[in-house]
Design an enzyme around this catalytic site. Structure first.
Site, PDB file in Angstrom:
ATOM      1  N   GLU A   1      35.932  35.775  39.392  1.00 11.86           N
ATOM      2  CA  GLU A   1      35.147  36.408  38.335  1.00 11.86           C
ATOM      3  C   GLU A   1      35.848  36.431  36.975  1.00 11.86           C
ATOM      4  O   GLU A   1      36.188  37.505  36.464  1.00 11.86           O
ATOM      5  CB  GLU A   1      34.773  37.840  38.748  1.00 11.86           C
ATOM      6  CG  GLU A   1      33.985  37.899  40.042  1.00 11.86           C
ATOM      7  CD  GLU A   1      33.417  39.289  40.330  1.00 11.86           C
ATOM      8  OE1 GLU A   1      33.706  40.222  39.572  1.00 11.86           O
ATOM      9  OE2 GLU A   1      32.677  39.424  41.312  1.00 11.86           O
TER      10      GLU A   1
ATOM     11  N   GLU B   1      31.286  37.068  47.626  1.00 12.14           N
ATOM     12  CA  GLU B   1      31.223  38.536  47.676  1.00 12.14           C
ATOM     13  C   GLU B   1      29.778  38.969  47.575  1.00 12.14           C
ATOM     14  O   GLU B   1      29.022  38.444  46.752  1.00 12.14           O
ATOM     15  CB  GLU B   1      31.953  39.192  46.490  1.00 12.14           C
ATOM     16  CG  GLU B   1      33.438  39.174  46.562  1.00 12.14           C
ATOM     17  CD  GLU B   1      34.072  39.901  45.375  1.00 12.14           C
ATOM     18  OE1 GLU B   1      33.432  40.806  44.785  1.00 12.14           O
ATOM     19  OE2 GLU B   1      35.203  39.543  45.030  1.00 12.14           O
TER      20      GLU B   1
HETATM   21  C1  FCB Z   1      33.519  42.490  42.157  1.00 11.35           C
HETATM   22  C2  FCB Z   1      35.010  42.321  42.368  1.00 11.35           C
HETATM   23  C3  FCB Z   1      35.533  42.993  43.607  1.00 11.35           C
HETATM   24  C4  FCB Z   1      34.869  44.320  43.855  1.00 11.35           C
HETATM   25  C5  FCB Z   1      33.368  44.187  43.792  1.00 11.35           C
HETATM   26  C6  FCB Z   1      32.632  45.460  44.096  1.00 11.35           C
HETATM   27  O1  FCB Z   1      33.231  42.388  40.808  1.00 11.35           O
HETATM   28  O2  FCB Z   1      35.348  40.960  42.431  1.00 11.35           O
HETATM   29  O3  FCB Z   1      36.918  43.100  43.494  1.00 11.35           O
HETATM   30  O4  FCB Z   1      35.355  45.250  42.980  1.00 11.35           O
HETATM   31  O5  FCB Z   1      32.983  43.713  42.541  1.00 11.35           O
END
Ligand code: FCB
Length: 461
Positions: A163, A366
């Site tokens: 990210e 994620e």
């Molecule tokens: C993302 C991050 C991760 C976590 C999630 C909820 O932005 O990559 O580390 O904090 O959100």
């Protein structure tokens, strides 16, 4: 609802969020140590200490994954453990931790997916300017080289960055993340140097030859215009430029979008882009990781918008050049962190990315939800809302597959409850509960449910 043969079912974590042991065995300070020690920056004054003590309890955490049948584990390697000064002298004891972790994973039959940068920049590099300084990209490549030499024999899937949007814009524009700077022009330079670091590191990791694959993880999202008015469409385009296309342009087309450069001309002339940078950045990816949690709606004006629908706070300060943009809610249910739940946004993101980088295998790296979990009288954690969230998003991944998007896997965020950045320990995202007093792990209902999905390779219709 079955997923294709070979579809990967994984779980994700990140070093600073779980490891603790922030001063053990020669680890240097990271920007998150500094930031979390600064009063008022992290909720309740929480820090990365002791997090969930994964540094010492990693074997137990591997056992939990093995029991759940999770075959792939995405984690990150703490740069300040390996290179306490950011570059130069290697801390052997820091590498040894990841050596033990990798061996433990492989013994358990779990494929490791290390990410090189999940936000814990060595403080020594921030002291020299951080990501807005070009040299940081070269130090990142140096870090990649150390990791390739140490672990190239056991790692086949490398991820350079997690990210970059959060790193550049939450860290250097909005200041809600470490290092907490509010310098819009520097944030744009940071975004470029992150991409450059990715390009340089990818080259280094590939030099290892063999089977290694290199990708990066983006958290693109939708910027939907609130109405179809030309003004709303125009702000949505502008916000999309600095939120999404600032990364996909250089990565997939080898250039920054012309409209975005024009929009941001008053803030930066992008003079930090040097000859050859974009060629390095746009080298083909072996795969793309995608993180998705929530969509955005934007309006050019607050007039005519139900005041209860106007979002205050949130990420808006991170949208450089978009001070006038009004973020609007859809009035949908939210998770405990306040993010609206709308899985259709994920569909849009996946389909769009597949069109932007045709043929590149994609993984959800994620996806998950925070809820205020409690331990029930039966000593279990019943979290039906989290199950519903993951279920809905998995169905979307399946839809995307049907539409021809090359989805190859899904990693749930997160394996464990952990340190949720500026929210400290107040937000629980794990499918495994952690009692922060005792460090006891308890698999939540969502963890059992996920294990069942993994075992069956799909969901009930
Ligand atoms: C993302 C991050 C991760 C976590 C999630 C909820 O932005 O990559 O580390 O904090 O959100």
């Amino acid at each position: 609802m079955r997923f294709p043969e070979g579809f990967i079912w994984g779980a994700s974590t990140a070093s600073f969020q779980i490891e603790g042991a922030t001063t053990a065995d020669g680890r240097g300070p990271s920007i998150w140590d500094t930031f979390s020690a600064t009063p008022g920056k992290v909720r309740n004054g929480d820090t990365g200490e002791p997090a969930v003590d994964h540094y010492r309890r990693y074997a137990e955490d591997i056992d939990i994954m093995r029991e759940l049948g999770i075959g792939d584990y995405r984690f990150s390697i703490a740069w300040p453990r390996v290179l306490p000064e950011g570059g130069g002298a290697v801390n052997r004891a820091g590498l040894d931790f990841y050596d033990r972790l990798l061996d433990g994973l492989l013994e358990a039959g779990i494929t490791p997916w290390p990410t090189l940068y999940h936000w814990d920049l060595p403080q020594a590099l921030e002291d020299k300017g951080g990501w807005p300084a070009r040299d940081t990209a070269f130090r990142f490549a140096e870090f990649a080289q150390v990791l390739r030499d140490a672990f190239g024999d056991r790692v086949s899937d490398w991820t350079t960055l997690n990210e970059p949007w959060c790193v550049a814009f939450l860290g250097y524009a909005d200041g809600v993340h470490a290092p907490g700077r509010r310098e819009p022009a520097a944030a744009l330079a940071a975004a470029h140097h992150l991409l450059l670091g990715h390009g340089l590191a990818a080259g280094v990791l590939r030099e290892g030859g063999g089977e290694s694959r290199v990708g990066l993880t983006l958290n693109q999202t939708t910027l939907r215009p609130y109405t179809t008015s030309p003004a709303d469409v125009a702000v949505a385009r502008r916000a999309d430029g600095v939120r999404n296309r600032i990364f996909t342009g250089p990565l997939f087309q080898g250039r920054y979008p012309a409209d975005m450069l024009e929009d941001l001309a008053d803030i930066s002339d992008f003079g930090f882009v040097r000859d050859g940078d974009l060629e390095l950045i746009s080298a083909p990816l072996d795969y793309l990781g995608v993180n998705y949690y929530t969509p955005h709606w934007v309006s050019a004006t607050a007039d005519g918008v139900d005041p209860s629908r106007i979002e205050s706070g949130g990420d808006s300060g991170a949208f450089v050049g978009c001070d006038d943009v009004v973020f609007v809610s859809q009035g949908l249910p939210r998770t405990s962190i306040g993010w609206e739940i709308d899985a259709t946004g994920m569909y849009e993101v996946l389909v769009r990315l597949a069109a932007e980088c045709p043929g590149v295998p994609m993984y959800v790296h994620e996806n998950g939800a925070a809820y205020d979990d409690e331990i029930s009288a039966d000593d279990r954690v019943h979290d039906p809302d989290r199950v519903a969230y993951i279920d809905a998003h998995l169905r979307i991944v399946h839809e995307a597959l049907k539409a021809g998007v090359p989805m190859r896997g899904y990693f749930v965020w997160s394996l464990l409850d952990n340190f949720e950045w500026a929210w400290g320990y107040s937000q629980r995202f794990g499918v495994v509960h952690v009692d922060y007093e005792t460090q006891r792990r308890r698999v939540k209902d969502s963890g059992r449910w996920y294990a069942d999905v993994v075992r069956k390779g799909g969901l009930p219709r």
